[in-house]
Design an enzyme around this catalytic site. Sequence first.
Site, PDB file in Angstrom:
ATOM      1  N   ASN A 296       0.844  -0.912  -0.403  1.00 41.18           N
ATOM      2  CA  ASN A 296      -0.155   0.001  -0.013  1.00 41.18           C
ATOM      3  C   ASN A 296       0.790   0.905   0.140  1.00 41.18           C
ATOM      4  O   ASN A 296       1.980   1.834   0.783  1.00 41.18           O
ATOM      5  CB  ASN A 296      -0.823   0.199   1.108  1.00 41.18           C
ATOM      6  CG  ASN A 296      -1.427   1.646   1.708  1.00 41.18           C
ATOM      7  OD1 ASN A 296      -1.385   1.810   0.298  1.00 41.18           O
ATOM      8  ND2 ASN A 296      -2.571   1.363   2.662  1.00 41.18           N
TER       9      ASN A 296
ATOM     10  N   LYS B 243      -0.056   4.331  -0.543  1.00 42.19           N
ATOM     11  CA  LYS B 243      -0.885   5.813   0.381  1.00 42.19           C
ATOM     12  C   LYS B 243      -0.421   6.811  -0.191  1.00 42.19           C
ATOM     13  O   LYS B 243      -0.264   6.988  -2.485  1.00 42.19           O
ATOM     14  CB  LYS B 243      -0.113   6.004   1.442  1.00 42.19           C
ATOM     15  CG  LYS B 243      -0.165   4.753   2.734  1.00 42.19           C
ATOM     16  CD  LYS B 243      -0.006   5.254   3.828  1.00 42.19           C
ATOM     17  CE  LYS B 243      -0.402   3.403   4.729  1.00 42.19           C
ATOM     18  NZ  LYS B 243      -0.323   3.607   6.612  1.00 42.19           N
TER      19      LYS B 243
ATOM     20  N   HIS C  40      -9.546   1.833   4.083  1.00 39.99           N
ATOM     21  CA  HIS C  40      -7.908   2.026   5.058  1.00 39.99           C
ATOM     22  C   HIS C  40      -8.358   2.902   6.281  1.00 39.99           C
ATOM     23  O   HIS C  40      -9.211   3.784   6.577  1.00 39.99           O
ATOM     24  CB  HIS C  40      -7.316   2.480   3.885  1.00 39.99           C
ATOM     25  CG  HIS C  40      -5.667   2.043   4.822  1.00 39.99           C
ATOM     26  ND1 HIS C  40      -5.561   2.722   6.361  1.00 39.99           N
ATOM     27  CD2 HIS C  40      -4.490   1.229   4.855  1.00 39.99           C
ATOM     28  CE1 HIS C  40      -4.417   2.738   6.655  1.00 39.99           C
ATOM     29  NE2 HIS C  40      -3.934   1.523   5.603  1.00 39.99           N
TER      30      HIS C  40
ATOM     31  N   GLU D  47      -6.613   4.982   7.128  1.00 39.54           N
ATOM     32  CA  GLU D  47      -6.680   6.726   7.068  1.00 39.54           C
ATOM     33  C   GLU D  47      -7.936   7.423   6.123  1.00 39.54           C
ATOM     34  O   GLU D  47      -8.135   8.802   6.578  1.00 39.54           O
ATOM     35  CB  GLU D  47      -5.056   6.915   6.483  1.00 39.54           C
ATOM     36  CG  GLU D  47      -4.216   6.043   7.238  1.00 39.54           C
ATOM     37  CD  GLU D  47      -2.969   5.476   6.822  1.00 39.54           C
ATOM     38  OE1 GLU D  47      -2.814   6.283   5.227  1.00 39.54           O
ATOM     39  OE2 GLU D  47      -2.139   5.392   7.941  1.00 39.54           O
TER      40      GLU D  47
ATOM     41  N   GLU E 131      -6.040  -4.610  10.714  1.00 39.04           N
ATOM     42  CA  GLU E 131      -4.612  -3.586  10.750  1.00 39.04           C
ATOM     43  C   GLU E 131      -4.995  -2.527  11.555  1.00 39.04           C
ATOM     44  O   GLU E 131      -5.756  -1.252  11.694  1.00 39.04           O
ATOM     45  CB  GLU E 131      -4.584  -2.186   9.711  1.00 39.04           C
ATOM     46  CG  GLU E 131      -4.110  -2.712   8.097  1.00 39.04           C
ATOM     47  CD  GLU E 131      -3.446  -2.070   7.177  1.00 39.04           C
ATOM     48  OE1 GLU E 131      -2.571  -2.594   7.201  1.00 39.04           O
ATOM     49  OE2 GLU E 131      -4.467  -1.175   6.957  1.00 39.04           O
TER      50      GLU E 131
ATOM     51  N   GLY F 177       1.899   1.847  11.353  1.00 39.85           N
ATOM     52  CA  GLY F 177       3.716   3.187  10.682  1.00 39.85           C
ATOM     53  C   GLY F 177       4.474   3.373  11.977  1.00 39.85           C
ATOM     54  O   GLY F 177       4.692   4.587  12.487  1.00 39.85           O
TER      55      GLY F 177
ATOM     56  N   SER G  45       3.403  -2.639  10.300  1.00 35.42           N
ATOM     57  CA  SER G  45       4.558  -2.444  10.865  1.00 35.42           C
ATOM     58  C   SER G  45       4.742  -3.801  10.267  1.00 35.42           C
ATOM     59  O   SER G  45       5.898  -4.489  10.793  1.00 35.42           O
ATOM     60  CB  SER G  45       4.675  -2.416  12.097  1.00 35.42           C
ATOM     61  OG  SER G  45       4.020  -0.547  12.489  1.00 35.42           O
TER      62      SER G  45
END
Length: 258
Positions: free
Chosen positions: A8, A10, A93, A95, A163, A169, A208
């Site tokens: 991904n 992003k 996602h 985000e 996730e 991250g 991660s």
Amino acid sequence: MQPLIAGNWKMHGLAAQLSEIDAIAATVIARPPAADVLICVPATLLFRAAQTAAGRMAIGGEDCSAEVCGAFTGDFSAAMLKDAGATAVIVGHSERRKHHGETDAMVAAKAKAASRSGLSAIVCIGETEAQHRAGNTLAVCGEQIKGSLPADLARSGTAIAYEPLWAIGSGHVPTHDQIAEVHQHIRKCLMELAACAGAEMRILYGGSVTGDNAHGILALENVDGVLIGGASLHAVDFDAVLRALPDRLDRGSLPTQL
Ligand code: PGA
């Protein structure tokens, strides 16, 4: 179940980074992994990434509209992603949920739109750090699964990506026991929703993942692949994850089926 190793990107990547796509695809051919390989890129790169991959691995989008077409300035439909060369798309996602206020119902509509256009949807779920600390992980994930999956799940070729938000991250990865427990719960929820189709859906872990921890995570029961952010941006890091898999015995078939 053939695992799926998905990247991904992003909001990263310009034309100059297409060389990373080429390098990853070259590795897939030179050392075929025992997995399907997919890199999801920004919409602006989709067409060129698909041309660069040239069938050596799959290319996907990172989001799509739930709508088919119309007055939705700035959005793109699942059919448009497919037209540009995508075979899959990430929906929901964290985000997108956080920065764009996407709800479970919106995510389900996007997953449905993806499957209607012939794209495999990767539906993301996961708890916040506060929910994790409060011991609500399983309940939160169960609710997200119920709300975020399209009703025609059995026909959709959909995958789930678990996730945990606190792992994305951050370099903090849940323990193997924690991942296994959540994935087992997700499998149970999927089977309650869709019986056999639920048993056959891939459940990816994301947050991660690197070449250093992928082997142990991929060995866990009900972990059918990984969704990788930061470590998918450079071929050298992504290859380290692929190397965590055993070599594919049948070197004749390419891992591009999603
Ligand atoms: P990360 O991102 O691998 O950089 O933690 C994963 C994701 O957000 O999909």
